[in-house]
Design an enzyme around this catalytic site. Sequence first.
Site, short mmCIF file in Angstrom:
data_model
loop_
_atom_site.label_atom_id
_atom_site.label_comp_id
_atom_site.label_asym_id
_atom_site.label_seq_id
_atom_site.Cartn_x
_atom_site.Cartn_y
_atom_site.Cartn_z
N TYR A 1 75.57 27.20 -45.27
CA TYR A 1 74.30 26.93 -44.34
C TYR A 1 73.32 27.68 -43.83
O TYR A 1 72.74 27.41 -43.30
CB TYR A 1 74.67 26.74 -42.76
CG TYR A 1 76.15 24.84 -43.44
CD1 TYR A 1 75.46 23.82 -43.71
CD2 TYR A 1 76.52 24.56 -43.06
CE1 TYR A 1 75.62 22.53 -44.01
CE2 TYR A 1 77.66 23.87 -43.59
CZ TYR A 1 77.73 22.45 -43.80
OH TYR A 1 77.59 21.00 -42.99
N PHE B 1 71.27 24.49 -33.77
CA PHE B 1 73.33 23.66 -33.92
C PHE B 1 73.47 24.64 -34.62
O PHE B 1 74.61 24.57 -34.99
CB PHE B 1 72.57 22.71 -34.11
CG PHE B 1 72.55 22.18 -35.43
CD1 PHE B 1 72.62 22.31 -36.47
CD2 PHE B 1 71.09 21.89 -34.74
CE1 PHE B 1 71.91 22.18 -37.91
CE2 PHE B 1 70.94 21.43 -36.68
CZ PHE B 1 70.92 21.18 -37.40
N ASN C 1 80.91 15.18 -38.66
CA ASN C 1 80.02 14.00 -38.96
C ASN C 1 80.97 13.22 -40.85
O ASN C 1 80.36 12.75 -41.48
CB ASN C 1 78.52 13.63 -39.34
CG ASN C 1 78.13 14.97 -40.60
OD1 ASN C 1 79.00 16.10 -40.46
ND2 ASN C 1 76.97 14.76 -40.66
N HIS D 1 79.95 16.37 -45.72
CA HIS D 1 78.32 16.67 -46.57
C HIS D 1 78.26 16.43 -48.02
O HIS D 1 79.11 16.16 -48.60
CB HIS D 1 78.93 18.54 -46.61
CG HIS D 1 77.61 18.90 -47.27
ND1 HIS D 1 76.50 19.56 -47.31
CD2 HIS D 1 77.85 19.51 -48.57
CE1 HIS D 1 75.83 19.66 -48.40
NE2 HIS D 1 76.78 19.96 -48.52
N LYS E 1 84.92 17.53 -44.34
CA LYS E 1 84.87 18.46 -43.19
C LYS E 1 85.61 18.67 -41.85
O LYS E 1 86.98 18.04 -41.96
CB LYS E 1 83.22 18.32 -42.44
CG LYS E 1 81.90 18.28 -43.32
CD LYS E 1 81.19 18.00 -42.63
CE LYS E 1 79.36 18.19 -43.39
NZ LYS E 1 78.51 18.09 -42.21
N GLU F 1 75.29 24.88 -54.48
CA GLU F 1 76.53 24.09 -53.81
C GLU F 1 77.66 24.85 -54.88
O GLU F 1 79.09 24.54 -54.58
CB GLU F 1 76.68 23.40 -53.19
CG GLU F 1 75.37 23.81 -52.14
CD GLU F 1 74.73 22.17 -51.77
OE1 GLU F 1 74.01 22.05 -50.75
OE2 GLU F 1 75.69 21.09 -51.29
N ARG G 1 80.33 7.60 -42.97
CA ARG G 1 80.04 8.18 -41.35
C ARG G 1 79.61 7.41 -40.52
O ARG G 1 80.15 7.64 -39.07
CB ARG G 1 78.97 9.29 -41.38
CG ARG G 1 78.82 10.43 -42.33
CD ARG G 1 77.12 11.00 -42.39
NE ARG G 1 77.50 12.51 -42.90
CZ ARG G 1 76.20 13.38 -43.08
NH1 ARG G 1 75.24 12.21 -43.46
NH2 ARG G 1 76.42 14.58 -43.60
N ARG H 1 75.67 10.29 -51.80
CA ARG H 1 74.33 10.11 -49.79
C ARG H 1 74.64 8.76 -49.24
O ARG H 1 74.32 8.58 -48.28
CB ARG H 1 72.31 10.59 -50.13
CG ARG H 1 73.02 12.31 -50.86
CD ARG H 1 72.98 13.53 -49.62
NE ARG H 1 71.98 13.29 -48.46
CZ ARG H 1 71.53 13.95 -47.21
NH1 ARG H 1 72.30 14.90 -47.70
NH2 ARG H 1 70.80 14.04 -46.42
N THR I 1 72.69 11.36 -41.46
CA THR I 1 73.83 12.19 -40.58
C THR I 1 74.53 11.56 -39.19
O THR I 1 75.60 12.23 -38.75
CB THR I 1 72.31 13.48 -39.97
OG1 THR I 1 71.89 13.51 -41.87
CG2 THR I 1 72.98 14.27 -40.12
#
Length: 140
Positions: free
Chosen positions: A51, A59, A114, A117, A11, A128, A104, A87, A93
């Site tokens: 998203y 948010f 964060n 993704h 990100k 995706e 993270r 993950r 998150t």
Amino acid sequence: MAVQRTFSIIKPDATKRNLTGKIIAKFEDAGLRVVASKRIQMSQAQAEGFYAVHKERPFFGELVEFMISEPVVVQVLEGEDAIAKNREVMGATNPADAAEGTIRKDFALSIGENSVHGSDAPETAAEEIKYFSSDDELVG
Ligand code: ATP
Ligand code: MG
């Protein structure tokens, strides 16, 4: 568990701070292989579409603005149990809840900024991957 593919985004908070290499090293150290990778500037429409599942959340606007604020690196990661493994390497998150050694925990700035993704299930991984990659970009 079978070999899977999952979708990953590095990100804007991470690309901005020049952390791309350090993040990819964590994927590779965990046994995940980068089989597709490109640095892109996401458009507002692309971010909103990606998203869309969160569009009713408070948010959402902030999330879209953030995702288009700097370039991102979109990747496909492959390996045994890749979706869950990614993950795990990413961490929770909210970085305040993330386990030691996770991406993270080490790099994220906040629950919004964060750093990464990762797809959360086989169906979303397939969607995706298709959303951002053409077949000839999945080079193995
Ligand atoms: P991602 O989908 O990015 O891998 P995730 O699955 O851990 O992350 P989601 O619940 O799907 O988390 O939320 C998507 C993204 O929206 C988060 O990664 C984060 O950037 C942002 N986000 C989630 N909750 C909040 C919040 N309370 N405030 C601000 N941003 C948030
Ligand atoms: Mg998610």
